[in-house]
Motif scaffolding. Structure first.
Motif, PDB file in Angstrom:
ATOM      1  N   ASP A   9      -2.586  -9.959  -0.589  1.00 50.82           N
ATOM      2  CA  ASP A   9      -2.010  -9.193  -1.699  1.00 50.82           C
ATOM      3  C   ASP A   9      -1.455  -7.864  -1.197  1.00 50.82           C
ATOM      4  N   TYR A  10      -2.200  -7.204  -0.321  1.00 49.56           N
ATOM      5  CA  TYR A  10      -1.755  -5.920   0.232  1.00 49.56           C
ATOM      6  C   TYR A  10      -0.448  -6.086   1.000  1.00 49.56           C
ATOM      7  N   GLU A  11      -0.383  -7.115   1.827  1.00 51.87           N
ATOM      8  CA  GLU A  11       0.817  -7.330   2.632  1.00 51.87           C
ATOM      9  C   GLU A  11       1.998  -7.770   1.766  1.00 51.87           C
ATOM     10  N   PHE A  12       1.707  -8.488   0.683  1.00 51.54           N
ATOM     11  CA  PHE A  12       2.769  -8.855  -0.254  1.00 51.54           C
ATOM     12  C   PHE A  12       3.352  -7.599  -0.904  1.00 51.54           C
ATOM     13  N   ARG A  13       2.480  -6.686  -1.294  1.00 49.97           N
ATOM     14  CA  ARG A  13       2.943  -5.428  -1.877  1.00 49.97           C
ATOM     15  C   ARG A  13       3.753  -4.628  -0.859  1.00 49.97           C
ATOM     16  N   GLN A  14       3.289  -4.589   0.377  1.00 50.17           N
ATOM     17  CA  GLN A  14       4.047  -3.892   1.415  1.00 50.17           C
ATOM     18  C   GLN A  14       5.459  -4.460   1.544  1.00 50.17           C
ATOM     19  N   SER A  15       5.578  -5.770   1.474  1.00 50.26           N
ATOM     20  CA  SER A  15       6.894  -6.397   1.621  1.00 50.26           C
ATOM     21  C   SER A  15       7.821  -5.985   0.481  1.00 50.26           C
ATOM     22  N   ILE A  16       7.265  -5.871  -0.724  1.00 45.05           N
ATOM     23  CA  ILE A  16       8.068  -5.418  -1.865  1.00 45.05           C
ATOM     24  C   ILE A  16       8.508  -3.977  -1.661  1.00 45.05           C
ATOM     25  N   TYR A  17       7.582  -3.131  -1.228  1.00 41.09           N
ATOM     26  CA  TYR A  17       7.913  -1.719  -1.032  1.00 41.09           C
ATOM     27  C   TYR A  17       8.949  -1.538   0.079  1.00 41.09           C
ATOM     28  N   ARG A  18       8.824  -2.318   1.148  1.00 41.41           N
ATOM     29  CA  ARG A  18       9.813  -2.222   2.232  1.00 41.41           C
ATOM     30  C   ARG A  18      11.201  -2.609   1.733  1.00 41.41           C
ATOM     31  N   LYS A  19      11.258  -3.676   0.949  1.00 40.93           N
ATOM     32  CA  LYS A  19      12.542  -4.132   0.419  1.00 40.93           C
ATOM     33  C   LYS A  19      13.155  -3.083  -0.499  1.00 40.93           C
ATOM     34  N   GLU A  20      12.347  -2.504  -1.366  1.00 42.36           N
ATOM     35  CA  GLU A  20      12.853  -1.475  -2.280  1.00 42.36           C
ATOM     36  C   GLU A  20      13.312  -0.243  -1.510  1.00 42.36           C
ATOM     37  N   LEU A  21      12.537   0.158  -0.509  1.00 42.01           N
ATOM     38  CA  LEU A  21      12.905   1.332   0.278  1.00 42.01           C
ATOM     39  C   LEU A  21      14.219   1.100   1.013  1.00 42.01           C
ATOM     40  N   GLU A  22      14.383  -0.072   1.596  1.00 42.42           N
ATOM     41  CA  GLU A  22      15.647  -0.388   2.269  1.00 42.42           C
ATOM     42  C   GLU A  22      16.816  -0.311   1.297  1.00 42.42           C
ATOM     43  N   GLU A  23      16.596  -0.786   0.077  1.00 42.18           N
ATOM     44  CA  GLU A  23      17.667  -0.760  -0.924  1.00 42.18           C
ATOM     45  C   GLU A  23      18.032   0.670  -1.315  1.00 42.18           C
ATOM     46  N   VAL A  24      17.027   1.519  -1.510  1.00 44.92           N
ATOM     47  CA  VAL A  24      17.323   2.882  -1.949  1.00 44.92           C
ATOM     48  C   VAL A  24      17.930   3.703  -0.807  1.00 44.92           C
ATOM     49  N   ILE A  25      17.537   3.423   0.436  1.00 47.24           N
ATOM     50  CA  ILE A  25      18.165   4.087   1.586  1.00 47.24           C
ATOM     51  C   ILE A  25      19.635   3.682   1.675  1.00 47.24           C
ATOM     52  N   ARG A  26      19.897   2.410   1.460  1.00 47.97           N
ATOM     53  CA  ARG A  26      21.281   1.923   1.476  1.00 47.97           C
ATOM     54  C   ARG A  26      22.091   2.578   0.351  1.00 47.97           C
ATOM     55  N   TRP A  27      21.492   2.684  -0.822  1.00 48.54           N
ATOM     56  CA  TRP A  27      22.158   3.343  -1.955  1.00 48.54           C
ATOM     57  C   TRP A  27      22.467   4.800  -1.625  1.00 48.54           C
ATOM     58  N   SER A  28      21.504   5.492  -1.045  1.00 48.02           N
ATOM     59  CA  SER A  28      21.685   6.902  -0.710  1.00 48.02           C
ATOM     60  C   SER A  28      22.834   7.093   0.275  1.00 48.02           C
ATOM     61  N   LYS A  29      22.922   6.213   1.252  1.00 45.36           N
ATOM     62  CA  LYS A  29      24.020   6.298   2.223  1.00 45.36           C
ATOM     63  C   LYS A  29      25.356   5.973   1.574  1.00 45.36           C
TER      64      LYS A  29
END
Length: 327
Positions: A9-29
């Protein structure tokens, strides 16, 4: 078995957070927020703070929209603080007031376009979910925030000619910290949401006013030295000015006492039912989550302005897998 499930469950949550962070970094750029050439690029900090205070099962779009708002706020605040001329600030503030980019160029235009796209995204989501148009509400809240930064910049550019009272400063400072600019629009995406409530810029309920006040004071306790060097206003410094004979210890103790008293009242409004003019419980808890973000940043130091203080926490929370040995 339970341990394995917990790790999965912890690693599943990490995967979601990584995906969201990548998306928001891409948006910011893509919006030019991370390539301004001045100020703080805090996209990762913003996302980590939001995700840790507003974790699953909150909807992903709530975290994303709050993070994007925080990124725009950080860049625009730095622009008003350190980069722009007074004429540029005047032009941008007027453009936000009429919500029209005509006459803008350079950084001002980049900021306006990113903000306009963000508001349009917000409006589309809320219209889809609730069938209402909150364009005017969002534009007015954002203008209120930009204008508060302009008021602070105006005081700085006045060459020391005007010093507000503590009350005047706090009235504007509670707006310029911009917590309400984040939490109120995002509350329209919750269930139940603010769709049935009439929100007007400058006319906020007590829980929102307290949520605006506490972060401002937390920030001022940890940033008064920096802001004194930069010629900026600060509640800690104003207290000493209005109370001759007091020192920094006296002033910070006074401000901490204000925070303590208002924190208790704030928790009452968040946790207790039956109070007048109540917001939905989901909205009140989002207020609490966002105030906790500021507590994390400014509890014992100004971690938000540090480029290193939170890196290890971010790595552990989002990237490093758990290493648990089972017996």
């Amino acid at each position: 078995k339970l341990l394995q499930l917990a790790v999965a469950d912890y690693e599943f949550r990490q995967s979601i957070y990584r995906k969201e962070l990548e998306e928001v970094i891409r948006w910011s750029k893509n919006k030019g927020m991370s390539d301004m050439g001045f100020g703080r690029d805090k996209t990762t900090y913003c996302y980590f703070a939001i995700a840790s205070s507003i974790p699953l099962p909150y909807d992903s779009e709530v975290r994303m929209i709050i993070t994007k708002s925080a990124v725009v706020i950080t860049v625009a605040d730095d622009f008003y603080d350190t980069e722009a001329s007074f004429d540029e600030l005047t032009t941008l503030t007027k453009a936000i007031a009429r919500w029209d980019a005509e006459g803008l160029s350079g950084h001002s235009k980049t900021i306006f376009n990113a903000l306009n796209d963000l508001v349009s995204e917000f409006v589309a989501k809320v219209r889809h979910q609730h069938g209402i148009d909150i364009t005017y509400v969002l534009q007015q809240i954002w203008y209120e925030t930009f204008n508060s930064w302009f008021v602070e910049a105006e005081a700085k550019w006045s060459m020391g000619g005007f010093v507000p009272s503590m009350e005047e400063y706090l009235g504007n400072g509670a707006v310029s910290i911009a917590l309400h600019t984040i939490v109120l629009p995002a509350s329209y995406l919750l269930n139940p949401s603010l769709a049935d409530y009439k929100i007007r810029a400058g006319e906020y309920q007590t829980v929102t006013k307290l949520a605006m006040l506490i972060p401002r004071l937390l920030n001022d306790i940890q940033s008064f030295q920096k802001e004194e060097q930069e010629g900026k206003l600060n509640y800690v410094l104003l207290y000493m000015r209005e109370n001759p004979g007091t020192d920094i210890q006296d002033s910070t103790a006074y401000v901490r006492e204000i925070i303590y008293k208002n924190w208790g009242e704030f928790l009452q409004h968040v946790l207790m039912d039956g109070l007048a003019e109540e917001l939905p419980k989901s909205c009140k808890f989002l207020h609490l989550s966002c105030v906790k973000v500021f507590q994390m940043f400014f509890h014992s130091s100004n971690r938000y302005d540090s480029n290193t203080d939170m890196l290890q926490d971010i790595q552990k929370a989002i990237y490093i897998p758990l290493n648990i040995r089972s017996n």
